[in-house]
Design a protein around this motif. Structure first.
Motif: not given
Length: 576
Positions: A167, A171, A294-300, A378, A381
């Protein structure tokens, strides 16, 4: 690879520098007592006279009627404009100079006033549009180079069962493809803007570079599409991608200031290509890492796995890029900035200092982010903040590319940037004026620059009687050892002001006679004249190159010592 080698061999070995406005008469900011009748612009390189233009606008921005370009002046570095009788007020001479060698166009505005120092017009040279275009081109190249480097060197070939790496690669390749298509569109738009005459543009050095640059972008986009497809990636495709990226950076170097250096060009081009590659790689790799994490769609757990896997390779990639960027930047600065004082006195030097400050700020943010990558899963930012600083840094880089560097003696020309010129440059100091009289006529002759080559003669002839016995019909200038060796007819600007051009063969004494024709009679005014030799201006201040070269060597040595220490420590730890 053979095709890439052939393309590099066919590229021109030199590229022209920017055609820079060196001097203007009237000078930018001058306040004149009366209308000058003639405006002249001197440039640093020969121009395509058929495509170089100048027009006069008033304080409202409207074109002033009655202006016309002077043709056949004999000097391809000069644009001259005959002006009508101007009323008191503010005026702007808007010019565009097209290089005869590569078709590159520069433009600007020279502002002056008649009668009083009224409010001058803002510059309308279009430099902001060029700055935005150049920034967009650099940003798109960074968006192409950075994600590809992270995809090939950081994420790597691993196939994770949870497809988290697959993935991430998709991207990155999607981002690279979008940036490559954007770079391709900007390149095509750049051609359309320049190509008033398409064959002239593509036939020059700039056109050949554009063809190679655009072809490399097209092939890169095709390869990225293939890499995004299903199946195992082939190492041949990856080598082709790296070779095309190297070709793109070489084209960037051939179109940079390094290609116009009078000496040391091969080393300067190599340093410029490495500097462009590492700079775009670093500036593009930071947002590419943001895309990966980028955290969208990703687990920790997925983010933690990506952070652990990418942290080490990305640090090596970023650290190596910054090291090469600093070394090649220091070396290039020593070649393109003549003296230490030029760092402050020239616009190029000040932009270079601004770029260095932003580079340092981004480096500090990079160190902070490297530490936070070890502490939190994460970090998107904080990486986004570093990306924003990188975009601002690209603005400084784009402005630096569009600014002529203070090379050698050119540093003493008072930083004559496009649109603004020095009123006390070397050409002004060599101008000569002589006066003489015969009967009731007073004749004043001035020449600029009064050096071997093409010279502009302005003649002012008036009668001391009021009213004048008769109007002046014509004025000729006779040059040579004896009267009549060469006669040049002057063109009338006003009832008392005339001008002509003359090609001086060499410096030294010159016999000059002004012949005034009035009411069927001739009045000769002999003038003692001496053509001044060309004196190369000397740049002031200490040479910058020794300082930055030593700094580059120390930086390389420090990096080598640090790597050796790290390698020995790791080896001892592994053996223990």
């Amino acid at each position: 690879m053979l095709a890439v080698a052939i393309a590099i061999g066919l590229l021109p070995s030199t590229a022209a520098a920017h055609t820079v406005l060196v001097r203007a008469d009237p000078a930018s900011g001058a306040v004149l007592a009366e209308s000058p009748g003639l405006a002249r612009l001197w440039f640093s390189d020969e121009m395509a006279t058929s495509r170089s233009t100048a027009r006069l606008i008033d304080h409202r921005g409207a074109n002033v009627a009655g202006t016309r370009l002077v043709g056949g002046s004999g000097d391809p570095r000069v644009i001259a404009v005959v002006l009508p009788r101007l009323a008191p007020g503010s005026y702007g001479l808007v010019w565009e100079a097209v290089s005869a060698e590569d078709g590159h166009a520069t433009n600007g505005t020279v502002l002056f006033a008649i009668g009083a120092a009224s409010a001058f017009l803002p510059s309308s040279d279009g430099s902001s549009t060029e700055l935005v275009r150049r920034w967009a081109a650099l940003a798109s190249l960074a968006g192409l180079v950075g994600p590809l480097a992270v995809c090939l060197l950081v994420v790597g070939r691993r196939e994770d069962p949870e497809s988290v790496f697959a993935t991430a690669r998709r991207r990155l390749l999607t981002t690279a493809l979008a940036a490559g298509l954007m770079a391709l569109l900007i390149s095509i738009a750049d051609l359309l803007v320049r190509a008033s005459e398409l064959t002239d543009v593509l036939g020059g050095d700039w056109g050949r570079l554009w063809i190679v640059h655009t072809a490399a972008l097209v092939v890169l986009c095709v390869l990225v599409v293939i890499l995004r497809g299903p199946g195992r990636r082939r190492w041949q495709l990856e080598i082709a991608v790296v070779a095309l990226l190297a070709l793109l950076m070489w084209v960037e170097a051939l179109g940079s200031h390094a290609a116009a250096l009078p000496s040391g060009r091969p080393a300067a081009l190599a340093a410029g290509a490495v500097h462009a590659f590492t700079g775009l790689l670093w500036l593009g790799a930071v947002p590419a890492l943001l895309v990966v994490l980028w955290p969208r769609g990703r687990s920790r757990s997925d983010l933690a796995l990506l952070v652990r896997s990418c942290r080490g390779p990305f640090s090596v990639l970023a650290g190596g890029s910054v090291l090469l960027l600093l070394v090649t930047g220091l070396y290039s600065a020593g070649l393109q900035v003549a003296t230490t004082s030029s760092l402050i006195a020239s616009s190029y030097g000040r932009l270079l200092l601004l770029k260095t400050g932003l580079l340092a700020a981004m480096g500090v943010l990079g160190l902070i982010n490297a530490r936070r990558l070890r502490q939190r899963p994460r970090p998107a930012r904080t990486i986004a903040v570093e990306t924003g600083v990188g975009l601002v840094l690209l603005v400084a880089v784009a402005a630096l590319v569009n600014q002529p560097p203070p090379l050698g003696a050119a540093a003493s020309v008072s930083d004559a940037s496009p649109g603004f010129s020095s009123a006390d440059g070397p050409a002004d100091r060599t101008a000569l004026t002589r006066s003489g009289s015969v009967a009731d006529l007073v004749v004043t002759v001035s020449a600029t620059p009064n050096q071997p080559g093409a010279n502009w003669f302005t003649v002012l002839a008036e009668s001391s009687r009021r009213p004048s016995p008769a109007p002046i019909d014509q004025i000729d200038l006779q040059f040579g050892v004896a009267p009549g060796d060469q006669t040049v007819a002057l063109e009338r600007l006003t009832s008392t002001r005339y001008f002509a051009t003359y090609q001086a063969e060499a410096a030294g004494a010159l016999r000059l006679i002004a012949v005034v024709h009035r009411a069927g009679q001739e009045y000769a005014v002999p003038l003692d004249w001496r053509v001044s030799p060309v004196e190369a201006p000397v740049a002031s201040g200490r040479p910058l190159a020794p300082y930055v070269d030593v700094a580059a060597l120390l930086l390389l040595e420090g990096a080598l010592v640090a790597f050796t220490w790290w390698f020995l420590r790791r080896s001892r730890g592994g053996s223990g």
